[in-house]
Design a protein around this motif. Structure first.
Motif, PDB file in Angstrom:
ATOM      1  N   ASP B 569     -18.865 -49.007 -40.838  1.00  0.00           N
ATOM      2  CA  ASP B 569     -18.432 -50.407 -40.473  1.00  0.00           C
ATOM      3  C   ASP B 569     -19.578 -51.010 -39.625  1.00  0.00           C
ATOM      4  O   ASP B 569     -19.908 -50.436 -38.600  1.00  0.00           O
ATOM      5  CB  ASP B 569     -17.120 -50.248 -39.680  1.00  0.00           C
ATOM      6  N   GLU B 574     -17.952 -47.424 -36.898  1.00  0.00           N
ATOM      7  CA  GLU B 574     -16.785 -46.392 -37.677  1.00  0.00           C
ATOM      8  C   GLU B 574     -17.396 -45.954 -38.903  1.00  0.00           C
ATOM      9  O   GLU B 574     -17.565 -46.831 -39.763  1.00  0.00           O
ATOM     10  CB  GLU B 574     -15.468 -46.916 -37.669  1.00  0.00           C
ATOM     11  N   ARG B 576     -16.385 -43.618 -42.117  1.00  0.00           N
ATOM     12  CA  ARG B 576     -15.471 -42.978 -43.152  1.00  0.00           C
ATOM     13  C   ARG B 576     -16.054 -42.299 -44.262  1.00  0.00           C
ATOM     14  O   ARG B 576     -16.883 -43.068 -44.981  1.00  0.00           O
ATOM     15  CB  ARG B 576     -14.446 -43.948 -43.395  1.00  0.00           C
ATOM     16  N   LEU B 612     -15.756 -36.146 -36.409  1.00  0.00           N
ATOM     17  CA  LEU B 612     -14.692 -36.100 -35.352  1.00  0.00           C
ATOM     18  C   LEU B 612     -14.509 -34.956 -34.420  1.00  0.00           C
ATOM     19  O   LEU B 612     -14.408 -35.171 -32.935  1.00  0.00           O
ATOM     20  CB  LEU B 612     -13.142 -36.097 -36.005  1.00  0.00           C
ATOM     21  N   HIS B 633     -10.134 -34.187 -31.783  1.00  0.00           N
ATOM     22  CA  HIS B 633      -9.687 -34.708 -33.217  1.00  0.00           C
ATOM     23  C   HIS B 633     -10.029 -34.107 -34.231  1.00  0.00           C
ATOM     24  O   HIS B 633     -11.248 -33.380 -34.477  1.00  0.00           O
ATOM     25  CB  HIS B 633     -10.338 -36.214 -33.123  1.00  0.00           C
ATOM     26  N   ILE B 634      -8.931 -33.663 -34.985  1.00  0.00           N
ATOM     27  CA  ILE B 634      -9.011 -32.982 -36.367  1.00  0.00           C
ATOM     28  C   ILE B 634      -8.767 -34.164 -37.299  1.00  0.00           C
ATOM     29  O   ILE B 634      -7.951 -34.940 -37.161  1.00  0.00           O
ATOM     30  CB  ILE B 634      -8.293 -32.027 -36.328  1.00  0.00           C
ATOM     31  N   ALA B 636      -7.359 -36.570 -39.840  1.00  0.00           N
ATOM     32  CA  ALA B 636      -5.892 -36.789 -40.433  1.00  0.00           C
ATOM     33  C   ALA B 636      -6.032 -36.964 -41.899  1.00  0.00           C
ATOM     34  O   ALA B 636      -6.945 -37.412 -42.327  1.00  0.00           O
ATOM     35  CB  ALA B 636      -5.236 -37.845 -39.608  1.00  0.00           C
ATOM     36  N   ALA B 638      -5.750 -39.865 -43.315  1.00  0.00           N
ATOM     37  CA  ALA B 638      -6.233 -41.351 -43.438  1.00  0.00           C
ATOM     38  C   ALA B 638      -7.823 -41.073 -43.239  1.00  0.00           C
ATOM     39  O   ALA B 638      -8.476 -41.953 -43.865  1.00  0.00           O
ATOM     40  CB  ALA B 638      -5.996 -42.176 -42.420  1.00  0.00           C
ATOM     41  N   ASP B 639      -8.454 -39.876 -42.799  1.00  0.00           N
ATOM     42  CA  ASP B 639      -9.710 -39.751 -42.721  1.00  0.00           C
ATOM     43  C   ASP B 639     -10.315 -39.189 -44.147  1.00  0.00           C
ATOM     44  O   ASP B 639     -11.557 -38.992 -44.123  1.00  0.00           O
ATOM     45  CB  ASP B 639     -10.040 -38.622 -41.808  1.00  0.00           C
ATOM     46  N   ARG B 693     -20.335 -40.051 -34.371  1.00  0.00           N
ATOM     47  CA  ARG B 693     -19.453 -40.955 -33.623  1.00  0.00           C
ATOM     48  C   ARG B 693     -19.572 -42.434 -33.697  1.00  0.00           C
ATOM     49  O   ARG B 693     -20.886 -42.684 -33.760  1.00  0.00           O
ATOM     50  CB  ARG B 693     -19.085 -40.690 -32.019  1.00  0.00           C
ATOM     51  N   LEU B 694     -18.622 -43.116 -33.531  1.00  0.00           N
ATOM     52  CA  LEU B 694     -19.136 -44.781 -33.514  1.00  0.00           C
ATOM     53  C   LEU B 694     -19.915 -45.230 -32.564  1.00  0.00           C
ATOM     54  O   LEU B 694     -20.718 -45.999 -32.740  1.00  0.00           O
ATOM     55  CB  LEU B 694     -17.761 -45.334 -33.877  1.00  0.00           C
TER      56      LEU B 694
END
Lengths: 334, 701
Positions: B569, B574, B576, B612, B633-634, B636, B638-639, B693-694
């Motif tokens: 993004d 972010e 992905r 993550l 954070h593992i 999810a 949505a990732d 990381r973002l």
């Protein structure tokens, strides 16, 4: 684990009387999605839980003035699914759905969501100091791990952030919190429920012992129909916000900003209403340059810590992009 | 070494997990669900200081709580034998080596009572200043000589400095990875009970024989006096490969209280004493000619371990066989800090090391203006570049080519930071995967029953991989019988001895012994003219001689190529992963259905590592502070975007009777590099530290 008593409240008056009498050993229990975790961790140790989740505060009712009254026991799922909320306050529905997981939203209540406690890792670890948990013990986060902590309104004593998504939208909307307490009923306008940490970070809100949130009232706010919530987070779901924004925008026919509502999550001890940005925007052309000017006005007083300075440009970008998207939608509609 | 590769019908047939129904209906019982009569519960007390000495432990207040049976600490614990794994010498010393170390255990009638009483155990410490951060300038960094899995710390060929000085193109970069923690769905748990001097353990582990042997040593028992039962294991990833200290504690507590004792490790405790992947600091220097051919490869890695035990992750060993180059240096260095002891985590060594190497190769490709797939193909070695022996099979190039074709790599414009899809910057990246094909000795029995059914027994372990099902397919083919007539029994140290489900060698190792036992049984059957007597027939096999006779004249590894599409993004940083394709070459695939799960499971863990996961060390207090699944954070659902794994079948007669290589770990190897390389292609910025990381990407967009 520490033994505790459990009492299911029959009515609000009884619950308030019991809690007022038994405070500080007693606490209200809503959905329990935060409090029960804190009890397991030893962060909260109530000796008496008064379950208020079954009180008849479970309805969403239209008000005569066009607003909406949401009972404090309404679940986050039910509120997110409400047709009126989705149509007239989309940023609220979006904020709710951006929070937690489906299972948690089914349990979590509106009242409880407002009163969530910070997820700062020092607060949740009883083997370490924390001024919020143990006043006067110190704040290791200031020099320790604070990547996801506050850049606005923090104090020497505490740099925690408020974790709620829903509250950010409610603050942007300018909702009213209905409270009943030992002294009777009153309303607290948002922002105004949550307080900055100052020298007393153990107090998240202005509520007094015995106060019970019974409802949240949304004012009729036509511009909220053109609103959105955007949450930036490390993980794509099931993570607290690094920074989030709730924003609504209303343009005049000439393309200037008539009015706006802007609030940030993840930046402060409170859901942060961006009043300076809103003020700056009024009457400006709806351009990215104006939005950037508004963001800078709001963030001029940011005091980032060693490892969270990135939140300043992040919040700025988020404001610019979100308002630009809202402006583009209205341009397309006109 | 078996010269022929069996070609049965069961192997290669996509087959449902045999215990799948038991698992999804809740009928499968995991370690902590075993409830011997009169069981007591144990709760662990941990040190809040990272370095120091225990002055005293006072359990009297805890003992006064209702239901409390015992408080065990260094003050009253019986002496245990010292074993190689110093973490198992629990409650034997007053020295505190890391924050979260076990200092006492409380045993009570209920879990709640034990936990509540644990808060009342008073431990006084003499605290000392701790040192917990890995730093490449730490003067105490040393050469450990040997690293995990027995490899030499250093491997040096030719003259890298001279080659680098003359190279047309050079890369000299430092990559960093944080500490990572295994977080299996089922935390470690043990239920211990004694009957006289016989100890029974229901335990969650990767190999019952190993747990039995180690625990027998600790309690100075004969192996036959210990029985370890573990029919189902809810994930392990290396963290249950050797018994962790809670196993000793459960047995100790049970012996002292004369009661069966149940002990479950909490999620938070898993960040202290069940092992983790060390953080690494890796310097990579590559030299190449203008044609892209590597002239020098230097890979130097620094790691941490605890004061208790020297454990050095084998970070640079994959670099020793990946690419051709005449001049090579790969080294490992270690800092001993006041931190928990690191251990195995899915592909120890290859996972962080191939992140470094495959990122550096991508940097070289950019430097040279050569396509990164092509650059890898140009540096494909004829022979193992350090051992000088042929590969038993090696299909890295085929994986790269097939992957490139499937992914649509050909149309890729190498220019970074020029693709937009709305607010997203889009990029693609590639990296290679590799993992060694090991084998360890095992024993097995195969039995024919008079009713026409067969039972194969081996002390293997199914940690969620589908190992039980794979062994059943192997046995069915070796017995030349349909699958339905064969039952495989695993997960019990009373079964024939076998090694670990680790090092991606379980199926290869156990499958060898199972095949031999089944073949021996067929011979017996022939002697009986194919008729099974009423009492049945049973054959035993031990693969030790076959494994020891493995021809050292071959280099044995599985390979793969991963292709990632990443979206970053532009406003928020972010990242992905929208698409990830892995093509692997890992010998014969025994069960395509569970194999695919293994590959995509590893790749999912690789995405999680790339974007993550990170264990954050608290400098002031000395522990990993994000010690739960809210903080660590593992990925999810949505990732994870479009995820695809496929493979090239290999026919390799130099492996084992099945012709298989391991597939449990290779999926995670290279993923993070593919993602990081795609992030560079999307943004034009090279982030040389995980996770992506973002905040590390925000400045770049």
């Amino acid at each position: 684990m520490k033994p505790f008593e459990y009492e299911r409240a029959a009515d609000a008056a009884g619950a308030i009387a019991t809690l007022t009498r038994e405070a500080p050993r007693a606490m209200y229990l809503g959905g329990g999605t935060n409090l029960v975790d804190l009890m397991k961790l030893g962060v909260a140790a109530p000796e008496l839980l008064i379950d208020v989740s079954h009180l008849p505060h479970d309805r969403i009712e239209p008000l005569a003035d066009g607003g909406l009254r949401i009972g404090a026991a309404v679940s986050n799922s039910a509120l997110a699914a409400d047709r009126t909320v989705r149509a007239r306050y989309p940023m609220l529905a979006q904020a709710l759905l951006a929070g937690a997981s489906g299972q948690l939203r089914n349990l979590a209540t509106v009242g409880g969501n407002l009163l969530q406690r910070t997820r700062c890792s020092y607060f949740t670890d009883v083997s370490k100091p924390c001024n919020k948990r143990e006043p006067g013990s110190g704040c290791p986060a200031r020099d320790g791990d604070h990547r996801n902590l506050a850049i606005l309104g923090h104090s020497e004593a505490c740099v925690a952030t408020h974790p709620s998504d829903m509250a950010v939208a409610l603050v942007a909307i300018g909702s009213l919190v209905h409270v009943e307490g030992p002294g009777g009923a009153r309303t607290i306008p948002l922002p105004g429920l949550h307080r900055l940490p100052g020298a007393a970070p153990q107090r998240d809100t202005v509520l007094e012992p015995g106060d019970l949130i019974t409802a949240v009232e949304l004012p009729p706010l036509p511009l909220a129909a053109r609103s959105r919530y955007r949450k930036v987070r490390d993980r794509a779901s099931y993570a607290f916000a690094v920074t989030s924004i709730a924003a609504a925008l209303e343009l005049d026919d000439d393309g200037t900003v008539r009015d706006s509502r802007i609030a940030f999550g993840g930046l402060s001890h409170v859901p942060w209403r961006a009043l300076a940005a809103e003020e700056e925007l009024r009457g400006l052309p709806a351009t990215e340059a104006s939005f950037a000017r508004a963001a800078d006005a709001e963030l001029a007083h940011a005091q980032p810590l060693r490892d969270n300075g990135f939140k300043v440009p992040l919040a700025r970008n988020l404001l610019v992009r979100t308002l630009a998207e809202l402006a583009a939608e209205q341009g397309a509609r006109a | 070494m078996s010269a022929t590769v069996a070609g049965g019908r069961a192997i290669g047939t996509p087959t449902d997990r045999i215990e799948g129904r038991e698992k999804v209906t809740g009928a499968a019982r995991y370690a902590f669900e075993h409830a011997p009569e009169n069981a007591a519960y144990a709760w662990i007390v941990q040190s809040p200081v990272a370095k120091g000495e225990i002055h005293s432990v006072d359990g009297s207040a805890a003992l006064e709580r209702p239901g409390v049976i015992a408080v065990v600490s260094v003050e009253n614990a019986p002496r245990l034998a010292a074993v190689e794994e110093a973490e198992l010498h629990v409650l034997q010393s007053r020295t505190i080596s890391y924050r979260g170390q076990i200092v006492a255990v409380v045993v009570a009638d209920s879990l709640e009572a034990a936990r509540e009483a644990a808060a009342h155990v008073r431990v006084d410490y003499r605290e000392q200043e701790h040192h917990v951060l890995l730093d490449e300038h730490d003067p105490a960094i040393y050469d450990p000589g040997r690293v995990n899995a027995g490899y030499p710390a250093d491997s040096i060929l030719g003259d890298v400095d001279a080659a680098l000085a003359q190279a047309a193109a050079q890369v000299d970069v430092v990559y960093r990875t944080p500490a990572f923690h295994n977080n299996a769905m089922e935390p470690h748990a043990t239920v211990a009970s004694w009957d006289g001097d016989e100890l029974t353990l229901y335990d969650s582990n990767q190999g019952a024989s190993r747990v039995r042997d180690v625990i027998a040593d600790v309690f100075e028992l004969a192996p036959e006096q210990v029985r370890v039962i573990s029919p189902h294991v809810g994930g392990a990833f290396g963290s249950k490969g050797t018994p962790r200290p809670h196993v000793v504690l459960a047995a100790l507590a049970a012996r002292m209280t004369q009661r069966p004792v149940k002990l479950a490790v909490t999620r938070q405790q898993m960040f202290a004493f069940t092992g983790y992947r060390t953080p690494t600091i890796q310097r990579l220097r590559l030299g190449a000619g203008a044609d892209g051919r590597l002239t020098a490869i230097v890979h130097e890695a620094i790691h941490q371990s605890s004061r208790l035990r020297e454990f050095t992750e084998q970070t640079t060993i994959a670099t020793r066989q990946m690419y051709a180059a005449p001049n090579r240096r790969s080294t490992h260095r270690l800092a001993r800090l006041d931190v928990p002891t690191p251990s195995w985590m899915r592909a120890p060594g290859e996972t962080p090391g191939m992140y470094g190497l495959e990122s550096a190769i991508d940097e070289l490709a950019v430097e040279l203006g050569i396509d990164p797939v092509e650059l890898r193909i140009r540096n494909e070695p004829e022979l193992d570049p350090e051992r000088g022996v042929p590969f038993s099979s090696r299909n890295l190039v085929a994986c790269l080519r097939l992957g490139a074709e499937r992914f649509g790599w050909e149309e890729r414009d190498p220019t970074p930071a020029v693709r937009r899809d709305g607010r997203w910057l889009v990029g693609t990246g590639v990296a290679a995967s590799t993992y060694p094909a090991y084998r360890s000795p095992a024993t097995a029995t195969a039995r024919a029953n008079a009713d026409g059914t067969f039972v194969v027994r081996i002390a293997g372990s199914d940690i969620g991989t589908g190992g039980r099902t794979a062994l059943t397919l192997i046995a069915a083919d070796a017995l030349e019988r349909p699958l339905e007539r064969v039952r495989v029994e695993i997960g019990d140290s009373a079964l024939p001895r076998a090694g670990l489900a680790g090092g991606s060698m379980a199926t290869a190792s156990w499958g060898t012994a199972v095949t031999f036992a089944c073949r021996a049984l067929l011979e017996q059957l022939q002697e009986h003219d194919g008729t099974v007597p009423a009492e049945g027939l049973e054959a035993f096999a031990d693969s030790t001689d076959d494994v020891r006779a493995t021809d050292q004249g071959y280099s044995r590894h599985a390979y793969g190529a991963q292709f990632a599409e990443v979206r970053v993004d532009a406003d928020t940083g972010e990242a992905r992963v929208s698409r990830l394709l892995g093509i692997f070459a890992a010998g014969r695939i025994i069960n395509p259905k569970t194999a695919r799960s293994q590959f995509i499971g590893g790749m999912t863990m690789g995405i999680s590592m790339a974007l993550l996961e990170e264990s954050v060390m608290d400098r002031e207090f000395g522990d990993y502070l994000n010690h739960d699944l809210a903080g660590y954070h593992i990925a999810a659902h949505a990732d994870i975007g479009a995820l695809e794994a496929d493979w090239i079948e290999e026919d390799d007669a130099h492996l084992n009777p099945m012709g298989s290589k391991g597939i449990g770990e290779i999926g995670i190897v290279g993923t993070a590099a593919a993602v990081g390389n795609a992030v560079h292609h999307a943004t034009g910025v090279r982030v040389r530290e995980l996770p992506l990381r973002l905040d590390r990407l925000l400045a770049s967009t």
